[in-house]
Design a protein around this motif. Structure first.
Motif, PDB file in Angstrom:
ATOM      1  N   LEU A   1     120.946  50.230  86.047  1.00 57.92           N
ATOM      2  CA  LEU A   1     121.153  48.797  85.877  1.00 57.92           C
ATOM      3  C   LEU A   1     119.846  48.168  85.392  1.00 57.92           C
ATOM      4  N   ARG A   2     119.921  47.477  84.277  1.00 55.91           N
ATOM      5  CA  ARG A   2     118.725  46.835  83.727  1.00 55.91           C
ATOM      6  C   ARG A   2     118.950  45.334  83.604  1.00 55.91           C
ATOM      7  N   LEU A   3     117.967  44.571  84.042  1.00 58.76           N
ATOM      8  CA  LEU A   3     118.067  43.127  84.074  1.00 58.76           C
ATOM      9  C   LEU A   3     117.866  42.546  82.677  1.00 58.76           C
ATOM     10  N   ILE A   4     118.784  41.678  82.260  1.00 61.38           N
ATOM     11  CA  ILE A   4     118.700  41.040  80.946  1.00 61.38           C
ATOM     12  C   ILE A   4     118.028  39.673  81.080  1.00 61.38           C
ATOM     13  N   HIS A   5     118.637  38.805  81.859  1.00 61.00           N
ATOM     14  CA  HIS A   5     118.090  37.473  82.149  1.00 61.00           C
ATOM     15  C   HIS A   5     118.498  37.093  83.561  1.00 61.00           C
TER      16      HIS A   5
ATOM     17  N   LEU B   1     126.118  31.724  81.650  1.00 63.20           N
ATOM     18  CA  LEU B   1     126.649  32.292  80.421  1.00 63.20           C
ATOM     19  C   LEU B   1     125.630  33.206  79.758  1.00 63.20           C
ATOM     20  N   LEU B   2     126.113  34.317  79.258  1.00 58.15           N
ATOM     21  CA  LEU B   2     125.288  35.257  78.499  1.00 58.15           C
ATOM     22  C   LEU B   2     125.817  35.296  77.074  1.00 58.15           C
ATOM     23  N   THR B   3     124.951  35.041  76.108  1.00 55.89           N
ATOM     24  CA  THR B   3     125.349  35.041  74.701  1.00 55.89           C
ATOM     25  C   THR B   3     124.609  36.120  73.933  1.00 55.89           C
ATOM     26  N   LEU B   4     125.376  36.924  73.210  1.00 53.69           N
ATOM     27  CA  LEU B   4     124.814  37.865  72.249  1.00 53.69           C
ATOM     28  C   LEU B   4     124.852  37.128  70.916  1.00 53.69           C
ATOM     29  N   GLU B   5     123.699  36.786  70.411  1.00 50.44           N
ATOM     30  CA  GLU B   5     123.639  35.885  69.262  1.00 50.44           C
ATOM     31  C   GLU B   5     124.266  36.503  68.016  1.00 50.44           C
ATOM     32  N   SER B   6     124.033  37.782  67.814  1.00 48.69           N
ATOM     33  CA  SER B   6     124.616  38.520  66.697  1.00 48.69           C
ATOM     34  C   SER B   6     124.790  39.954  67.177  1.00 48.69           C
ATOM     35  N   ALA B   7     125.986  40.271  67.627  1.00 52.33           N
ATOM     36  CA  ALA B   7     126.205  41.534  68.342  1.00 52.33           C
ATOM     37  C   ALA B   7     125.862  42.750  67.479  1.00 52.33           C
ATOM     38  N   THR B   8     125.265  43.737  68.113  1.00 54.74           N
ATOM     39  CA  THR B   8     124.963  45.010  67.452  1.00 54.74           C
ATOM     40  C   THR B   8     125.590  46.143  68.261  1.00 54.74           C
ATOM     41  N   SER B   9     125.730  47.294  67.637  1.00 53.86           N
ATOM     42  CA  SER B   9     126.359  48.436  68.323  1.00 53.86           C
ATOM     43  C   SER B   9     125.564  48.859  69.542  1.00 53.86           C
ATOM     44  N   SER B  10     124.255  48.612  69.537  1.00 59.11           N
ATOM     45  CA  SER B  10     123.422  48.983  70.695  1.00 59.11           C
ATOM     46  C   SER B  10     123.690  48.096  71.901  1.00 59.11           C
ATOM     47  N   GLN B  11     124.438  47.022  71.696  1.00 57.85           N
ATOM     48  CA  GLN B  11     124.793  46.143  72.805  1.00 57.85           C
ATOM     49  C   GLN B  11     126.158  46.500  73.411  1.00 57.85           C
TER      50      GLN B  11
ATOM     51  N   THR C   1     130.222  43.939  64.644  1.00 59.20           N
ATOM     52  CA  THR C   1     128.786  43.734  64.451  1.00 59.20           C
ATOM     53  C   THR C   1     128.536  42.431  63.718  1.00 59.20           C
ATOM     54  N   GLY C   2     127.559  41.678  64.227  1.00 61.04           N
ATOM     55  CA  GLY C   2     127.167  40.439  63.573  1.00 61.04           C
ATOM     56  C   GLY C   2     127.833  39.187  64.116  1.00 61.04           C
ATOM     57  N   THR C   3     128.838  39.362  64.968  1.00 61.71           N
ATOM     58  CA  THR C   3     129.515  38.184  65.510  1.00 61.71           C
ATOM     59  C   THR C   3     128.861  37.762  66.822  1.00 61.71           C
ATOM     60  N   PRO C   4     128.882  36.459  67.125  1.00 59.05           N
ATOM     61  CA  PRO C   4     128.365  36.012  68.427  1.00 59.05           C
ATOM     62  C   PRO C   4     129.402  36.257  69.514  1.00 59.05           C
ATOM     63  N   VAL C   5     128.906  36.562  70.697  1.00 53.74           N
ATOM     64  CA  VAL C   5     129.777  36.826  71.842  1.00 53.74           C
ATOM     65  C   VAL C   5     129.211  36.101  73.056  1.00 53.74           C
ATOM     66  N   THR C   6     130.078  35.468  73.828  1.00 58.52           N
ATOM     67  CA  THR C   6     129.644  34.824  75.066  1.00 58.52           C
ATOM     68  C   THR C   6     130.437  35.369  76.236  1.00 58.52           C
TER      69      THR C   6
ATOM     70  N   SER D   1     120.731  35.540  74.912  1.00 60.36           N
ATOM     71  CA  SER D   1     120.289  34.255  75.446  1.00 60.36           C
ATOM     72  C   SER D   1     121.235  33.867  76.573  1.00 60.36           C
ATOM     73  N   VAL D   2     120.770  32.959  77.419  1.00 64.47           N
ATOM     74  CA  VAL D   2     121.580  32.533  78.557  1.00 64.47           C
ATOM     75  C   VAL D   2     121.524  31.023  78.689  1.00 64.47           C
ATOM     76  N   SER D   3     122.508  30.507  79.418  1.00 62.15           N
ATOM     77  CA  SER D   3     122.485  29.084  79.745  1.00 62.15           C
ATOM     78  C   SER D   3     123.135  28.870  81.097  1.00 62.15           C
ATOM     79  N   ARG D   4     122.625  27.889  81.799  1.00 63.59           N
ATOM     80  CA  ARG D   4     123.195  27.538  83.100  1.00 63.59           C
ATOM     81  C   ARG D   4     123.152  26.020  83.220  1.00 63.59           C
ATOM     82  N   SER D   5     124.286  25.384  82.931  1.00 65.43           N
ATOM     83  CA  SER D   5     124.378  23.927  82.983  1.00 65.43           C
ATOM     84  C   SER D   5     124.967  23.457  84.310  1.00 65.43           C
ATOM     85  N   LYS D   6     125.570  24.377  85.047  1.00 66.27           N
ATOM     86  CA  LYS D   6     126.117  24.051  86.359  1.00 66.27           C
ATOM     87  C   LYS D   6     125.750  25.178  87.323  1.00 66.27           C
ATOM     88  N   THR D   7     125.651  24.865  88.593  1.00 64.68           N
ATOM     89  CA  THR D   7     125.294  25.889  89.572  1.00 64.68           C
ATOM     90  C   THR D   7     126.230  27.078  89.520  1.00 64.68           C
ATOM     91  N   GLU D   8     127.515  26.822  89.303  1.00 67.73           N
ATOM     92  CA  GLU D   8     128.506  27.880  89.420  1.00 67.73           C
ATOM     93  C   GLU D   8     128.671  28.753  88.187  1.00 67.73           C
TER      94      GLU D   8
END
Lengths: 111, 112
Positions: free
Chosen positions: A43-47, A75-85, A15-20, A65-72
């Protein structure tokens, strides 16, 4: 099968750590999606992304949060992971006429 | 507010019989419907789809029926096989959106 890979396939974090999480496609599709699957919720859509640097929120976007710098890559980032994630995360890409093709999933456990 | 509902969490059938999985939707803007199959520890795989201009689409043992007036679709599997045992998700899209809305899934068990 659509060329979609996800990494890592399994992850345990605290808990509390970032995850990508990474989704990589070899199909050159424009649309990419991140979902989570939980018992009783389906199935629930996040981004999702509709192009490089173009993203939008889904149904359950808080804490992600998400990022897409290339077509292929999407990335999905959990900024500060919680048990509900704690969940199974699936990436999907969109082919013709809204048909989406899914990756193998990432199983994430947040302690 | 669930826009796509699969009211049966589970279904059990005998091998060789017909399996019928049901799905209801509320949004009249949906014009494209899909069924996905999911085995444990794997990603969902696309099974069959139907456009709102049709009322039936068939692919081998799998047939999807669409009743637009009732906002209802169903997936028929004939004959059912033990390898069909999986979770089946109904999904809907359209109205100019590239997003899909999924139901919560129905777990099908086909008994030998």
């Amino acid at each position: 099968d659509a060329g979609i890979t996800q990494s890592p396939r399994h992850k345990v974090t605290e808990t509390g750590t970032p995850v990508t999480l990474r989704c990589h496609q070899t199909e050159n599709h424009r649309y990419m999606y991140w979902y989570r699957q939980d018992p009783g919720h389906g199935l629930r859509l996040i981004h999702y992304s509709y192009g490089v640097k173009d993203t939008d929120k889904g149904e359950v976007s808080d804490g992600y949060s998400v990022s897409r710098s290339k077509t292929e890559d999407f990335l999905l980032t959990l900024e500060s992971a919680t048990s509900s994630q704690t969940s199974v995360y699936f990436c999907a890409i969109s082919g013709a006429r809204e048909t989406q093709y899914f990756g193998p999933g990432t199983r994430l456990l947040v302690l | 507010d669930q826009q796509v509902k699969q009211n049966s969490p589970s279904l059990s059938v005998q091998e060789g019989r017909i399996s019928i999985l049901n799905c209801d939707y509320t949004n009249s803007m949906f014009d494209y419907f899909l069924w996905y199959k999911k085995y444990p520890a794997e990603g969902p795989t696309f099974l069959i789809s139907i456009s709102s201009i049709k009322d039936k689409n068939e692919d081998g043992r799998f047939t999807v029926f669409l009743n637009k007036s009732a906002k209802h679709l169903s997936l028929h599997i004939v004959p059912s096989q033990p390898g069909d045992s999986a979770v089946y998700f109904c999904a809907a899209g359209g109205g100019g959106s590239e997003k899909l809305v999924f139901g919560k899934g129905t777990k099908l068990t086909v008994n030998p």
